[in-house]
Scaffold this motif. Sequence first.
Motif, PDB file in Angstrom:
ATOM      1  N   ALA A 108       0.931  -1.196  -0.039  1.00 12.67           N
ATOM      2  CA  ALA A 108       0.126  -0.004  -0.001  1.00 12.67           C
ATOM      3  C   ALA A 108       0.881   1.111  -0.100  1.00 12.67           C
ATOM      4  O   ALA A 108       0.747   2.262  -0.490  1.00 12.67           O
ATOM      5  CB  ALA A 108      -0.970   0.007   1.348  1.00 12.67           C
ATOM      6  N   ALA A 109       2.122   1.449   0.713  1.00 10.92           N
ATOM      7  CA  ALA A 109       2.862   2.343   0.664  1.00 10.92           C
ATOM      8  C   ALA A 109       3.252   2.731  -0.522  1.00 10.92           C
ATOM      9  O   ALA A 109       3.493   3.623  -0.942  1.00 10.92           O
ATOM     10  CB  ALA A 109       4.000   2.088   2.056  1.00 10.92           C
ATOM     11  N   LEU A 110       3.773   1.541  -1.207  1.00 20.74           N
ATOM     12  CA  LEU A 110       4.568   1.758  -2.643  1.00 20.74           C
ATOM     13  C   LEU A 110       3.323   2.303  -3.486  1.00 20.74           C
ATOM     14  O   LEU A 110       3.654   3.120  -4.561  1.00 20.74           O
ATOM     15  CB  LEU A 110       5.223   0.643  -2.824  1.00 20.74           C
ATOM     16  N   GLN A 111       2.239   1.464  -3.376  1.00 20.21           N
ATOM     17  CA  GLN A 111       1.137   2.321  -4.169  1.00 20.21           C
ATOM     18  C   GLN A 111       0.955   3.686  -4.290  1.00 20.21           C
ATOM     19  O   GLN A 111       0.709   4.395  -5.185  1.00 20.21           O
ATOM     20  CB  GLN A 111      -0.291   1.459  -4.157  1.00 20.21           C
ATOM     21  N   LEU A 112       1.090   4.017  -2.840  1.00 21.15           N
ATOM     22  CA  LEU A 112       0.764   5.649  -2.643  1.00 21.15           C
ATOM     23  C   LEU A 112       1.816   6.386  -3.077  1.00 21.15           C
ATOM     24  O   LEU A 112       1.815   7.602  -3.416  1.00 21.15           O
ATOM     25  CB  LEU A 112       0.469   5.840  -1.031  1.00 21.15           C
ATOM     26  N   LEU A 113       3.156   5.635  -2.855  1.00 24.09           N
ATOM     27  CA  LEU A 113       4.245   6.743  -3.411  1.00 24.09           C
ATOM     28  C   LEU A 113       4.534   6.471  -5.115  1.00 24.09           C
ATOM     29  O   LEU A 113       5.489   7.040  -5.583  1.00 24.09           O
ATOM     30  CB  LEU A 113       5.846   5.900  -2.809  1.00 24.09           C
ATOM     31  N   LYS A 114       3.646   5.631  -5.540  1.00 23.14           N
ATOM     32  CA  LYS A 114       3.541   5.479  -7.083  1.00 23.14           C
ATOM     33  C   LYS A 114       4.808   4.886  -7.699  1.00 23.14           C
ATOM     34  O   LYS A 114       5.425   5.695  -8.756  1.00 23.14           O
ATOM     35  CB  LYS A 114       3.230   7.015  -7.761  1.00 23.14           C
ATOM     36  N   LEU A 115       5.214   3.778  -6.952  1.00 20.56           N
ATOM     37  CA  LEU A 115       6.471   3.289  -7.815  1.00 20.56           C
ATOM     38  C   LEU A 115       5.889   2.495  -8.950  1.00 20.56           C
ATOM     39  O   LEU A 115       5.141   1.667  -8.930  1.00 20.56           O
ATOM     40  CB  LEU A 115       7.260   2.424  -6.721  1.00 20.56           C
ATOM     41  N   PRO A 116       6.432   2.769 -10.327  1.00 26.10           N
ATOM     42  CA  PRO A 116       5.899   2.120 -11.190  1.00 26.10           C
ATOM     43  C   PRO A 116       5.908   0.707 -11.210  1.00 26.10           C
ATOM     44  O   PRO A 116       5.229  -0.172 -11.804  1.00 26.10           O
ATOM     45  CB  PRO A 116       6.760   2.723 -12.612  1.00 26.10           C
ATOM     46  N   GLU A 117       7.171   0.197 -10.888  1.00 25.29           N
ATOM     47  CA  GLU A 117       7.257  -1.276 -11.065  1.00 25.29           C
ATOM     48  C   GLU A 117       6.344  -2.056 -10.001  1.00 25.29           C
ATOM     49  O   GLU A 117       6.005  -3.059 -10.272  1.00 25.29           O
ATOM     50  CB  GLU A 117       8.733  -1.790 -10.508  1.00 25.29           C
TER      51      GLU A 117
END
Length: 535
Positions: free
Chosen positions: A508-517
């Motif tokens: 969820a954190a990476l989704q919010l941070l918008k990491l493309p991979e």
Amino acid sequence: MAKSAEQTGTIARSAAVVSFAVLCSRVLGLVREQAFAILFGAGYAFDAFVVAFRIPNLLRDLFGEGALSAAFIAVFAAYNEKGEKQTWKLASNVLVFFGIFLSLLTLVGIFAAEHLVRLLVQEDFAQVPGKVELTARLTAIMFPFLVMVSLAAVVMGVLNTKGRFFVPAMASSFFNLGAILGGVGLALVLPRFGQPAIVGMAIGILIGGILQLVCQIPALRQTGFRFTFHLDLKDPGLRRILWLMVPAVVGLAPLQLNILINTYFASSLAEGTLSWLNYAFRLFWLPVGLFGVALAVATMPVVSRFAAQRDMPRLRETYASSLTMAFCLSIPASVGLVMLAEPIVRVIFQHGRFDALATVKTAEVLALYAVGLFAYAAVKIMVPVFYALDRPRYPVIGSCLTMLVNLLIILATIEYLEHQALALSISGAMTANFLFLSFMLYRTMGGYPVSYLFRGLAKIVLASLLMSGWLMGLRSLLFPGGLAEDRLLLDIAAVAVCIGSSALLYGAALQLLKLPEMNLLVKRLLRRGDPASVA
């Protein structure tokens, strides 16, 4: 960038397929290790097995799945342009040549088993009555595994080149299945006939190796391959493979020497040290296989194609995205293994003859192995890029550097850290190799998107720190008094809650941070389709 996203999506999809198959294999591998833990614990018999399996397994990595697979794929991919007849002729010739060569090598190994064992261990190991003899016997039994698994690697190369990843990745599941069913069954039966139970597990390894080869044959036939028995030593394709194998073998040799060095030093420590190291490494290798190996297998055909086309911009973008994906998966796995090492070891291994002391020692090793997980996963992706660019000397130099760093760390710390020094040395050596290869690959490729990598890495580290704080709180809440003998089911549930909730939080954190991979991986899990659909 649309085409780059398409390639990244293709790699993500292929990696997901391979990851699922590797997950099956690794789960079965853990079941196999559980069988060892229950039946033999950490001590005399399993120490002997670990040393015995080192020799054929080392040669497998050196000549089979490592150098042979990489060289064969490189040549076989080029032969696809020459038509099916030439392509299948090369595959048959390679199978015959290596079948004969490795069979002869196996015979030598069987007859020299005891001498090989004595070279691997120190006096402390050899002074235990019957231990060297048992180890030599197990070595002789398992040596033919080298032939089966190396031929399986050739078949895997054919299938991967033809775009078939799932069956080859599942092949090691059949190996583990054969090792479990055959090994455990024979381990329970053989003592009735006066044979050590551990001999049954050694025979199980051989059964597993046969299954690993045989299970791929139907898929191989579906590609149109028909085996013809012929041996042509003048075949330019075979000679090219052997020539490419030379730097690959030289490059892998120092890494394999690291294993021998660590085995040698471990044999001088307390009985059970070899077992602790092996059990911990198996747990550590689960995320390496899931993330590093899967991404490397999926990335190799793409980077090889771009390298052949001299399309450096797309090669750089694909590499940067693949490396970011490796960090995205391996760094949180490292955090989880470090923080949950003891609970994980307990719920998986502490049964039967595997006691609480073995749990503590294995967990100490696992936490130090986990520190180098990101480097392991990254190097798995970086090395094929060097080969695709025809720069094999850099992985060779990196391997030599790895051996030197490994040895220096052992000599500096083994007196104080004992068994932990051997895990720390591996992580330190792989980190040094990663840093060296990163620098040399940057020079070789004329640069790559470093700012893109660092932006992605910053997001990954931030999400991992958030996850580690969550894990710290959960650990103090769910394991307030440490681990207890009478709460195994509760510990299993607690570990599952820790892993599951942490993974969700991190994602969820990476989704919010918008990491493309991360977005690509999630989309691949939620739907299947053409790679362009997620570009």
